[in-house]
Design an enzyme around this catalytic site. Structure first.
Site, mmCIF file in Angstrom:
data_model
loop_
_atom_site.group_PDB
_atom_site.id
_atom_site.type_symbol
_atom_site.label_atom_id
_atom_site.label_comp_id
_atom_site.label_asym_id
_atom_site.label_seq_id
_atom_site.Cartn_x
_atom_site.Cartn_y
_atom_site.Cartn_z
ATOM 1 N N SER A 135 -10.158 -0.926 6.388
ATOM 2 C CA SER A 135 -9.941 -0.592 5.053
ATOM 3 C C SER A 135 -9.329 -2.257 4.560
ATOM 4 O O SER A 135 -9.074 -2.069 3.279
ATOM 5 C CB SER A 135 -8.249 0.450 5.154
ATOM 6 O OG SER A 135 -9.454 1.546 5.131
ATOM 7 N N SER A 176 -9.936 1.311 2.493
ATOM 8 C CA SER A 176 -8.889 2.404 1.564
ATOM 9 C C SER A 176 -7.971 1.712 1.079
ATOM 10 O O SER A 176 -6.768 2.374 0.125
ATOM 11 C CB SER A 176 -7.973 3.425 2.619
ATOM 12 O OG SER A 176 -7.604 1.870 3.920
ATOM 13 N N LYS A 192 1.057 -1.439 -0.125
ATOM 14 C CA LYS A 192 0.085 -0.247 -0.556
ATOM 15 C C LYS A 192 0.926 1.513 -0.036
ATOM 16 O O LYS A 192 2.436 1.481 0.783
ATOM 17 C CB LYS A 192 -1.005 0.119 1.393
ATOM 18 C CG LYS A 192 -2.246 0.642 1.450
ATOM 19 C CD LYS A 192 -2.629 0.400 2.879
ATOM 20 C CE LYS A 192 -4.369 1.798 2.502
ATOM 21 N NZ LYS A 192 -5.287 1.410 3.877
#
Length: 461
Positions: free
Chosen positions: A172, A148, A73
């Site tokens: 997320s 996310s 990420k």
């Protein structure tokens, strides 16, 4: 979807690692397949941040996933790679060293081939931007991939990599897993590597993990990251399962999501588990306190961004959602004194949920993943806040309590979009969640080699 007859085939990470060990394929052939799949699907999906397929960071050759490609990420520190945190306000500069979770991923043997996109500082539940193209759902590019960890989930679901790094501060990992038909375990607090962002929070909400296409990949990654024993299949215990159909945020769960949860409950009863209706002991007051805390995180970014991200940080380029959350904190916090104290006490309240239950079963999300634009950061803040609260009302509780939870696929709805169900357990009981996820995977007919969810939101009986 990018699945084809190449070096990646339709293997999960465990299967691909086995073929790499047996030298049926080489790491170069696997990376070439990743590059070709990216070229085919990412112009539409737009899940990739930084492309380092040609120059990866290699993992431990003795790790369980040695040679398997993955993405991190884009808020995660990889030495020499820039990080943006999904925000135009951050001028990317190379990280001086690997972060703790990066070292864990490399220890698993994973080769880091790039970064996955995320919304600004992970504050939204969709990977959309005011100044860039959104990340799209591979099941239907008109819909959100969640957030996310949206870029990670989109590219794993599309077949570009078999698993990807993700983290979870309010849902997320679980939200994009549900949106994209994946398995997403949020470990309990402190079980995997500490998050750099979580370490500076008054209450550490963030857990590091992965999104995958099979329970065995999730279990193997979790064992390697946590040091706990590997869970290899369904358990034999007869479990007491609390069925939760209403989130603390209130609002209705849509019909197909509700049907998927009820079908899952019936399937578990058929396996001998006891399922009873349950209402968690938190309600609207918890939601209001969490909103203030969510706003506090955004406020801290707006006022402390130059300290955290360097003097080049430009708060004028923060998106409207970040500014709206910061305003919400400034205007609401004085009217809710003690919100941090009450949130810190949630752990004890949450533990009481498991005096008479082993697991809580619920939706991951109150409705199917929305069309792009529904949660866009430029939607007027009051309207967007209400949409987000209703949509993600089931997931934040475990972050505040520091407890584990997992999203598992439950098929697709009438529009062909994935539906997920949510299993939550007491702190320290990731094993039970993984065992139950294995059982549901078997019922659904998914698992290794399965490219897509069945054309039904109900597990097979």
């Amino acid at each position: 979807m990018s699945f084809t007859d190449d070096a990646l085939a339709d293997d999960d990470a465990t299967g691909l690692a086995q073929r790499l060990r047996c030298r049926e394929v080489s790491p170069v052939e696997v990376r070439d397949a990743v590059a070709e799949r990216l070229a085919r699907v990412d112009p539409t999906i737009r899940g990739l941040g930084l492309d380092r397929v040609a120059d990866p960071v290699p993992g431990d050759p003795d790790g369980p996933f040695a040679g398997v490609p993955t993405l991190v990420k884009e808020s995660t520190a990889v030495a020499g790679w820039p990080t943006t945190h999904g925000s135009a306000a951050v001028v990317p500069v190379p990280a001086p060293e690997h972060g703790a979770v990066t070292r864990q991923l490399l220890g698993l043997g994973l080769d880091l081939v790039g970064t996955s996109r995320m919304p600004e500082f992970g504050l939204n539940a969709t990977t959309e931007f005011v100044d860039a193209e959104p990340t799209r759902n591979p099941y239907d590019p008109e819909f959100s991939a969640g957030a996310s960890s949206g870029g990670a989930a989109a590219l794993v679901a599309a077949g570009v990599v078999p698993l990807a790094h993700a983290n979870d501060g309010g849902g997320s990992i679980r939200i994009p897993s549900a949106a994209c038909g994946l398995v997403g375990l949020k470990p309990g607090r402190g079980v995997t590597a500490p998050s750099a962002s979580g370490a500076v929070m008054p209450i550490d909400l963030v857990a590091e993990g992965v999104v995958t296409r099979s329970v065995r990949d999730t279990a193997r990654a979790f064992a390697g990251m946590s040091g706990q024993a590997l869970v290899e299949g369904p358990g034999s215990r007869r479990l007491r399962i609390g069925l939760v159909l209403h989130s603390p945020a209130g609002g209705e769960v849509d019909g197909e999501t509700r049907a998927a949860v009820l079908a899952t409950a019936h399937a578990l009863e058929a396996q001998g588990h006891v399922v009873v209706p349950h209402v968690p002991a938190v309600g609207p007051a918890f939601v209001d306190d969490f909103l203030v805390y969510w706003g506090l995180l955004a406020f801290s970014i707006t006022v402390g961004g130059r300290f955290a991200f360097g003097r080049s940080f430009d708060p004028s380029r923060l998106d409207p959602l970040t500014h709206g959350l910061a305003r919400h904190f400034r205007t609401t916090a004085p009217r809710r004194p003690g919100f941090l104290r009450r949130l810190r006490a949630v752990g004890a309240t949450y533990a009481d949920e498991f005096v008479h239950h082993d697991v809580l079963l619920s939706p991951v999300l109150a409705h199917r993943t929305p069309r792009l634009g529904h949660l866009h950061p430029a939607v007027p803040f009051d309207e967007l806040r209400e949409r987000l609260v209703r949509y993600v009302g089931f997931t934040p509780l475990q972050n505040v309590a520091g407890a584990p939870a997992i999203a598992v696929p439950a098929g697709v709805d009438a529009h062909g979009l994935p539906v997920g169900v949510h299993l939550a357990a007491a702190r320290g009981d990731e094993r039970t969640l993984l065992e139950l996820a294995y059982a549901l995977e078997e019922l659904r007919g998914g698992g290794p080699g399965s490219r897509r969810a069945p054309r039904s939101a109900a597990p097979a009986r």
